[in-house]
Design an enzyme around this catalytic site. Structure first.
Site, PDB file in Angstrom:
ATOM      1  N   GLY A  78      -0.016   0.129   5.625  1.00 36.45           N
ATOM      2  CA  GLY A  78       0.561  -0.903   6.497  1.00 36.45           C
ATOM      3  C   GLY A  78       0.799  -2.213   5.754  1.00 36.45           C
ATOM      4  O   GLY A  78       0.048  -2.584   4.859  1.00 36.45           O
ATOM      5  N   ARG A 142       3.042   5.777   3.585  1.00 32.04           N
ATOM      6  CA  ARG A 142       1.691   6.305   3.812  1.00 32.04           C
ATOM      7  C   ARG A 142       1.474   7.678   3.174  1.00 32.04           C
ATOM      8  O   ARG A 142       0.545   8.376   3.555  1.00 32.04           O
ATOM      9  CB  ARG A 142       1.412   6.381   5.309  1.00 32.04           C
ATOM     10  CG  ARG A 142       1.253   5.025   5.992  1.00 32.04           C
ATOM     11  CD  ARG A 142       0.544   5.144   7.317  1.00 32.04           C
ATOM     12  NE  ARG A 142       0.457   3.878   8.022  1.00 32.04           N
ATOM     13  CZ  ARG A 142      -0.507   2.983   7.826  1.00 32.04           C
ATOM     14  NH1 ARG A 142      -1.461   3.219   6.953  1.00 32.04           N
ATOM     15  NH2 ARG A 142      -0.518   1.848   8.510  1.00 32.04           N
ATOM     16  N   ASP A 172      -8.669   1.088   2.484  1.00 38.07           N
ATOM     17  CA  ASP A 172      -9.790   1.914   2.003  1.00 38.07           C
ATOM     18  C   ASP A 172      -9.344   3.309   1.583  1.00 38.07           C
ATOM     19  O   ASP A 172      -9.742   3.808   0.531  1.00 38.07           O
ATOM     20  CB  ASP A 172     -10.917   1.971   3.051  1.00 38.07           C
ATOM     21  CG  ASP A 172     -10.446   2.394   4.435  1.00 38.07           C
ATOM     22  OD1 ASP A 172      -9.244   2.252   4.726  1.00 38.07           O
ATOM     23  OD2 ASP A 172     -11.270   2.878   5.219  1.00 38.07           O
ATOM     24  N   ASP A 173      -8.454   3.940   2.373  1.00 40.18           N
ATOM     25  CA  ASP A 173      -8.005   5.285   2.006  1.00 40.18           C
ATOM     26  C   ASP A 173      -7.206   5.262   0.702  1.00 40.18           C
ATOM     27  O   ASP A 173      -7.410   6.107  -0.167  1.00 40.18           O
ATOM     28  CB  ASP A 173      -7.129   5.881   3.122  1.00 40.18           C
ATOM     29  CG  ASP A 173      -7.960   6.340   4.319  1.00 40.18           C
ATOM     30  OD1 ASP A 173      -9.148   6.681   4.124  1.00 40.18           O
ATOM     31  OD2 ASP A 173      -7.432   6.356   5.440  1.00 40.18           O
ATOM     32  N   LYS A 199      -6.130  -4.512   0.248  1.00 45.04           N
ATOM     33  CA  LYS A 199      -5.139  -4.951   1.246  1.00 45.04           C
ATOM     34  C   LYS A 199      -5.446  -4.375   2.608  1.00 45.04           C
ATOM     35  O   LYS A 199      -5.869  -3.226   2.685  1.00 45.04           O
ATOM     36  CB  LYS A 199      -3.754  -4.463   0.796  1.00 45.04           C
ATOM     37  CG  LYS A 199      -2.678  -4.607   1.832  1.00 45.04           C
ATOM     38  CD  LYS A 199      -1.950  -3.310   2.146  1.00 45.04           C
ATOM     39  CE  LYS A 199      -2.773  -2.320   2.906  1.00 45.04           C
ATOM     40  NZ  LYS A 199      -2.046  -1.225   3.534  1.00 45.04           N
ATOM     41  N   ILE A 201      -4.553  -5.901   6.952  1.00 43.78           N
ATOM     42  CA  ILE A 201      -4.777  -6.946   7.964  1.00 43.78           C
ATOM     43  C   ILE A 201      -6.033  -6.634   8.761  1.00 43.78           C
ATOM     44  O   ILE A 201      -6.646  -7.514   9.333  1.00 43.78           O
ATOM     45  CB  ILE A 201      -3.589  -7.104   8.934  1.00 43.78           C
ATOM     46  CG1 ILE A 201      -3.293  -5.800   9.688  1.00 43.78           C
ATOM     47  CG2 ILE A 201      -2.352  -7.615   8.228  1.00 43.78           C
ATOM     48  CD1 ILE A 201      -2.475  -6.012  10.952  1.00 43.78           C
ATOM     49  N   ASP A 202      -6.427  -5.338   8.799  1.00 47.15           N
ATOM     50  CA  ASP A 202      -7.568  -4.927   9.640  1.00 47.15           C
ATOM     51  C   ASP A 202      -8.887  -5.569   9.201  1.00 47.15           C
ATOM     52  O   ASP A 202      -9.840  -5.616   9.970  1.00 47.15           O
ATOM     53  CB  ASP A 202      -7.731  -3.404   9.618  1.00 47.15           C
ATOM     54  CG  ASP A 202      -6.584  -2.698  10.314  1.00 47.15           C
ATOM     55  OD1 ASP A 202      -5.642  -3.386  10.746  1.00 47.15           O
ATOM     56  OD2 ASP A 202      -6.624  -1.453  10.416  1.00 47.15           O
ATOM     57  N   TYR A 421       2.572  -5.707  14.860  1.00 42.07           N
ATOM     58  CA  TYR A 421       3.696  -5.795  13.917  1.00 42.07           C
ATOM     59  C   TYR A 421       4.186  -7.238  13.765  1.00 42.07           C
ATOM     60  O   TYR A 421       4.735  -7.585  12.726  1.00 42.07           O
ATOM     61  CB  TYR A 421       4.822  -4.863  14.391  1.00 42.07           C
ATOM     62  CG  TYR A 421       4.345  -3.416  14.450  1.00 42.07           C
ATOM     63  CD1 TYR A 421       4.188  -2.670  13.284  1.00 42.07           C
ATOM     64  CD2 TYR A 421       3.966  -2.831  15.655  1.00 42.07           C
ATOM     65  CE1 TYR A 421       3.696  -1.376  13.318  1.00 42.07           C
ATOM     66  CE2 TYR A 421       3.479  -1.534  15.700  1.00 42.07           C
ATOM     67  CZ  TYR A 421       3.336  -0.816  14.531  1.00 42.07           C
ATOM     68  OH  TYR A 421       2.831   0.456  14.558  1.00 42.07           O
TER      69      TYR A 421
END
Ligand code: FBP
Length: 547
Positions: A78, A142, A172-173, A199, A201-202, A421
């Site tokens: 994202g 993704r 993280d992934d 990176k 935003i979460d 978004y």
């Protein structure tokens, strides 16, 4: 590209670097590291990149000329404000190591590496994007980089372009995959270093070495501005309850930070719902009670913040989703063939009795959303689930029951919003502009030192930028073993909201007051030019965590 006046002024902004990165640098090695858990299993899976020391850059007297080398960069997952500045910092850092160095960008995420789609990032190109939001300089995607075939296919293009280092900017992934890639290239002696950048935003990629992921600061400030505007509207007309869902696929950091910035009447924290083993009905009851208490003093309006991941943290829903994930993984094709009108019944008849009953009780729209395609990492796409409407409607039903029983005597009109978004591609705040540029520049220094399997790390983030501490953290240090798709896998541990952490405690200490009284704060838009206390403040989360 045509620019607005603000964009033109921002293009000239020179992001601040930590003092140690402003001239010649040398690296100081710390002690050997260990993974946060499952040390033996992680050490065995990463024999070449496990246990490396943490690194800190310090100022050096003279600059050592580095041999010419090419590097590649990938934006993964994202969008998050500041991604372009990571690339700008990386570009400038590589040029400072040797002006002949070249940077290539792989297009539309990790897929660009596998499919050999790339561009050279030139000085002219990077100048177009300095201090802008978005990931459009090379695009993001993704695609999950996980198989040996993908790694080998990627290596072909890296060899062809003579790329000696790859920087993966992701959550993280994606950083877990970067670590697996670093290990694989080290094992086959491919001669390619891999460096990660934090990176999302979460805000859930953070730990003792990573203060925050980039983009969290700007995204929360953008959402808080709009929440503040809604609060003011709400306080002016005094007639609506606004249900506002906020992005954050798992963790509730965004909702919590926005609550600290805007002081709504209620902010649900998924991690607390899970810890208290709450049912959906209990969550509904909590919101309805807040509405009824305010109605009793004549206030038929208010603001509720809802983290988008909530649904997966309600223990019963979590069990339902887990069974649905397994079921759809094995019966996805058959399910796709079933007529739209029969899908709901099909699911109900195939689940265990407990989950079948919960599924049957869900409103049609939410039930359908839970069966939509998973993302490439196997996650339910929670941004597609209308949790705010689900809650609002259920609260309405409960209040109607209470009205009949004489327990509620107010009005309840709703408005629904989803902020996600809107903030992911905002122009970065000064904090994110500086932080991202530093992360990218620092990644170049890690490359210059020949490191692989490290994440670029900038610490001491509540101090002025010149006092920030630059270095590298072995990615293996952040890992533990978790069950994914039925198998134990090494993954970076996700940072959820800590219920004993300072940001949550600050919210918990104030929430009763904010629930009943109207204590709204209207933060207004991000400011770029003006006094430091207005323009250069990090998030409340960071300040409280570091107090
Ligand atoms: P990352 O973890 O990749 O940074 O993405 C997080 C996020 O912004 C979540 O907040 C949201 O649920 C998700 O992306 C939406 O994904 P998409 O952009 O694929 O719709």
């Amino acid at each position: 590209m045509e620019k607005s006046a603000l964009q033109a002024a921002r293009a000239a902004y020179q992001p601040k670097l930590p003092k140690a990165l402003r001239g010649a640098v040398s690296v100081k090695e710390g002690a050997a590291t260990e993974s946060v858990a499952d040390q033996a299993a992680i050490a065995e899976l990463f024999p070449n990149t496990y246990g490396m020391p943490s690194l800190t850059f310090v100022e050096a007297d003279s600059k050592e000329a580095k041999p010419v080398m090419n590097a590649g960069v990938i934006l993964s997952g994202g969008q998050a404000p500041g991604g372009h500045n990571v690339i700008a910092g990386l570009f400038d850092g590589l040029k400072s190591l040797n002006p002949e160095n070249k940077l290539y960008g792989f297009l539309l995420g990790p897929g660009g590496l596998v499919d050999h789609k790339y561009i050279e990032i030139t000085a002219e190109l990077v100048d177009e994007y300095r201090n802008t939001g978005g990931f459009d300089i090379i695009g993001s995607g993704r695609t999950k980089l996980e198989s040996k075939e993908q790694f080998d296919k990627g290596l072909e293009i890296l060899k062809e372009l003579d790329i000696k280092a790859l920087v993966i900017i992701g959550g993280d992934d994606s950083n877990t995959n970067a670590c697996v890639l670093a290990e694989y290239y080290a094992q086959i002696k491919a001669g390619v270093q891999v460096i990660g950048c934090p990176k999302t935003i979460d805000g859930d990629l953070k730990n003792s070495e990573i203060g925050t992921s980039f983009g969290f600061d700007t995204a929360c400030k953008v959402y808080s501005e709009v929440i503040g505007n809604i609060e003011r509207d709400c306080n002016s007309a005094k007639k609506y309850w606004h249900f506002i869902k906020l992005m954050g696929r798992s963790a509730s950091h965004i909702a919590l930070e926005c609550a600290l910035q805007t002081q709504p009447n209620l902010c649900i924290i998924s991690e607390e719902v899970e810890a208290k083993n709450m049912t959906l009905d209990e969550v509904v009851e909590q919101v309805a009670t807040t509405v009824a208490n305010r109605a009793a003093k004549g206030d038929n309006y208010g603001i509720v913040l809802i983290p988008e991941g909530l649904i997966e943290f309600i223990p019963a829903m979590k069990r339902l989703i887990a069974e649905l994930n397994d079921f759809l993984a094995h019966n996805g094709e058959e399910f796709a063939m079933i007529k739209k009108s029969a899908k709901r019944e099909y699911i109900i008849s195939h689940l265990s009795p407990e989950n079948s009953a919960i599924y049957a009780s869900l409103p049609e729209g939410v039930a359908r959303q839970l069966t939509l395609d998973r993302d490439p990492h196997g996650n339910v796409q929670v941004s597609l689930i209308d949790t705010e409407k689900l809650l609002g409607e259920m609260v309405g039903t409960k209040l109607a029951e209470w009205k009949k029983a004489g327990k509620f005597n107010g009005k309840f009109s709703t408005q629904y919003h989803f902020f996600g978004y809107e903030g992911r591609c905002a122009a970065p705040s000064n904090f994110d502009a500086d932080y991202c540029y530093s992360l990218g520049y620092n990644a170049a220094m890690l490359i210059g030192e020949g490191k692989t399997g490290y994440m670029s790390s900038i610490k001491n983030l509540t101090a002025p930028a010149e006092e920030w501490i630059a270095g590298g953290v072995p990615i293996t240090m952040m890992m533990n073993m978790e069950r994914r798709h039925g198998e134990m896998k090494p993954v970076i541990q996700k940072a959820l909201v800590k219920l004993d952490g300072a940001p949550f405690l600050e919210y918990a200490a104030n929430r009763d007051h904010w629930a009943i009284d109207t204590c709204y704060i209207y933060p207004g838009p991000i400011q770029y030019f003006g006094p430091t206390e207005v323009c250069d403040q990090p998030t409340k989360t960071l300040i409280l965590e570091n107090a």
